[in-house]
Enzyme design. Structure first.
Site, PDB file in Angstrom:
ATOM      1  N   MET A 198       0.840  -1.196   0.000  1.00  0.00           N
ATOM      2  CA  MET A 198       0.000   0.000   0.000  1.00  0.00           C
ATOM      3  C   MET A 198       0.876   1.248   0.000  1.00  0.00           C
ATOM      4  O   MET A 198       1.770   1.388  -0.801  1.00  0.00           O
ATOM      5  CB  MET A 198      -0.991  -0.041   1.169  1.00  0.00           C
ATOM      6  CG  MET A 198      -2.111  -1.052   1.006  1.00  0.00           C
ATOM      7  SD  MET A 198      -3.239  -0.557  -0.332  1.00  0.00           S
ATOM      8  CE  MET A 198      -4.548  -1.742  -0.126  1.00  0.00           C
ATOM      9  N   SER A 199       0.649   2.173   0.924  1.00  0.00           N
ATOM     10  CA  SER A 199       1.302   3.482   0.842  1.00  0.00           C
ATOM     11  C   SER A 199       2.750   3.501   1.315  1.00  0.00           C
ATOM     12  O   SER A 199       3.391   4.554   1.269  1.00  0.00           O
ATOM     13  CB  SER A 199       0.487   4.527   1.606  1.00  0.00           C
ATOM     14  OG  SER A 199      -0.709   4.795   0.914  1.00  0.00           O
ATOM     15  N   VAL A 200       3.284   2.368   1.746  1.00  0.00           N
ATOM     16  CA  VAL A 200       4.741   2.301   1.877  1.00  0.00           C
ATOM     17  C   VAL A 200       5.369   2.582   0.513  1.00  0.00           C
ATOM     18  O   VAL A 200       6.497   3.066   0.415  1.00  0.00           O
ATOM     19  CB  VAL A 200       5.175   0.927   2.426  1.00  0.00           C
ATOM     20  CG1 VAL A 200       6.692   0.776   2.427  1.00  0.00           C
ATOM     21  CG2 VAL A 200       4.632   0.726   3.845  1.00  0.00           C
ATOM     22  N   SER A 201       4.598   2.320  -0.550  1.00  0.00           N
ATOM     23  CA  SER A 201       5.041   2.649  -1.913  1.00  0.00           C
ATOM     24  C   SER A 201       5.424   4.117  -2.030  1.00  0.00           C
ATOM     25  O   SER A 201       6.336   4.475  -2.796  1.00  0.00           O
ATOM     26  CB  SER A 201       3.927   2.343  -2.923  1.00  0.00           C
ATOM     27  OG  SER A 201       3.433   1.034  -2.795  1.00  0.00           O
ATOM     28  N   LYS A 202       4.715   4.988  -1.318  1.00  0.00           N
ATOM     29  CA  LYS A 202       5.002   6.422  -1.387  1.00  0.00           C
ATOM     30  C   LYS A 202       6.441   6.723  -0.968  1.00  0.00           C
ATOM     31  O   LYS A 202       7.121   7.560  -1.567  1.00  0.00           O
ATOM     32  CB  LYS A 202       4.017   7.193  -0.506  1.00  0.00           C
ATOM     33  CG  LYS A 202       2.568   7.152  -0.959  1.00  0.00           C
ATOM     34  CD  LYS A 202       1.668   7.890   0.022  1.00  0.00           C
ATOM     35  CE  LYS A 202       0.260   8.102  -0.523  1.00  0.00           C
ATOM     36  NZ  LYS A 202      -0.516   6.853  -0.656  1.00  0.00           N
TER      37      LYS A 202
END
Length: 426
Positions: free
Chosen positions: A136-140
């Site tokens: 999820m937003s660890v991608s950011k």
């Protein structure tokens, strides 16, 4: 059967509202076509309980994905196992030990590293060591490191306007925003990150980018959706968490480098950190990576990513020499940011959940005992925990039934803090 009857019997999805009388409104009844015991997991329900336990570990089977190449000579991770399950976790009224926190927060994978070695590693079946899990937003934070690398090479100027790299944005709500505005999520665009509202902007964006079936009128692709976004205030104000800021940042990075994001991550982050496994990133109908949350990676490679952050952007190469993956200032400048960054967070809706925290360069921060703690966070319980003062890196991959839980989030952070204290106590 009439369309009215079909619509009345169609299941209600918390994240997706199919158009009445469409094939997607009746997709669930196709479950009878599958082998007995095999659930029907589709674009309409993959983010829902109970399907997410499977889909988070099989994203390339749900939607198109692009490969992020690992390294042919990966960074070795020595193992020095320590039993951490009975380490006390004080101050929680729902768990007393590490084991209890892990059991009560739908843990799929758990990893603790110190001094470059694995001290604890666990997987909850069917999760196994070599399986990729949606982060999820660890991608950011991964995309942030791409941006930092580009900035270090002089290809990206954080203080430049976004139109410098993507001229099309001049006709959108992002007109006049700086790249820095995207990095710190302080844009003035109109965008609601309301996960349980199927008609909020974040869910319309997901339909456009292929994370859910498109409805009539939805743009085809993430970048066309970005161009529809309007402004509702000045750029550079209060911190407001908007995933679309990262998608716009990813677009800027691709234009600045002339390379698609999957290859940028591979060349500038994944291979330099010595990742053992290939990672993946989901792609929209136009072939653009989903920058804000589409990466899937193995637990150990996320540990390698966390160690690079711990080392101020450096990673140990196969030849035993250190190399700078991301400029040190990209990390240190976020750990100790200008005062207005903290002020922007203090005035935000996130302050009660992460008191004293801030957001900088697509990383979250909270105060620690002897300095700040860096966090990479994703909904449904994804976390990379980095505490420079203790040298501890923790990773947790999860499948919480709901996107957000203040109790589980704060409890997981506290668990890692207690582990770090235990490992560094006299």
């Amino acid at each position: 059967m009439t369309s009215e009857t079909a619509d009345a019997t169609a299941p209600v999805h918390p994240y997706y509202a199919p158009e009445p009388d469409s094939a997607w409104a009746r997709v669930d009844r196709h479950d009878a076509l599958l082998p007995s015991g095999q659930p029907l997991v589709t674009l309409a329900n993959w983010q829902e309980e109970p399907h997410l336990h499977w889909s988070f570990q099989h994203m390339r089977e749900v939607m198109p994905s692009q490969v992020i190449l690992g390294h042919e000579a990966p960074l070795a991770l020595p193992e020095r196992p320590i039993e951490l399950g009975e380490v006390p976790v004080s101050g929680l009224d729902w768990a007393d030990t590490v084991d209890q926190v892990l059991a009560r927060t739908e843990t799929d994978g758990f990893l603790v590293l110190k001094d470059g070695a694995i001290l604890a590693e666990r997987y909850t079946p069917p999760m196994v060591r070599r399986r990729r899990h949606l982060v999820m937003s660890v991608s950011k934070s991964i995309v942030s490191c791409v941006a930092g690398s580009l900035a270090g090479d002089g290809l990206l100027d954080p203080e430049a306007s976004v139109e410098t790299y993507v001229p099309e944005l001049a006709a959108s709500g992002y007109a006049g925003a700086r790249v820095r505005t995207l990095l710190d999520m302080r844009s003035g665009i109109r965008f609601r990150e309301t996960y349980l509202d199927p008609e909020s902007e974040v869910r319309v964006m997901e339909r456009s980018m292929g994370w859910a079936p498109r409805n009539h009128g939805d743009p085809l692709g993430m970048y066309p959706y970005i161009l529809t976004i309007a402004s509702e205030g000045e750029h550079g104000g209060v911190f407001t968490y908007r995933s679309i800021d990262t998608d716009t940042l990813g677009w800027v990075c691709e234009r600045a480098a002339g390379v698609r994001m999957a290859d940028l991550i591979s060349d500038r982050v994944w291979q330099p950190i010595g990742a053992f496994h290939d990672a993946e990133v989901t792609a929209d109908p136009l072939g653009s990576a989903i920058h804000d949350g589409g990466v899937s990676a193995t637990l150990r490679d996320l540990g390698r990513f966390g160690m690079m952050l711990l080392q101020q952007g450096r990673a140990l190469g196969p030849d035993g020499a250190w190399r700078q993956v991301v400029p040190a200032e990209w990390i240190s400048g976020a750990l100790f940011p200008p005062a207005d960054v903290r002020d922007a967070f203090a005035r935000s809706e996130n302050e009660p959940y992460l008191p004293g925290g801030w957001y900088r360069n697509q990383f979250w921060f909270v105060p620690g005992d002897n300095g700040p703690i860096l966090l990479c966070l994703g909904i449904h319980g994804q976390m990379v925990f980095v505490e420079p003062a203790t040298g501890v890196v923790g990773v947790k991959l999860s499948s919480w039934p709901l996107p957000q839980s203040a109790q589980k989030l704060s409890g997981t952070i506290w668990m890692f803090r207690e582990i770090a204290r235990y490992l560094t106590s006299p």
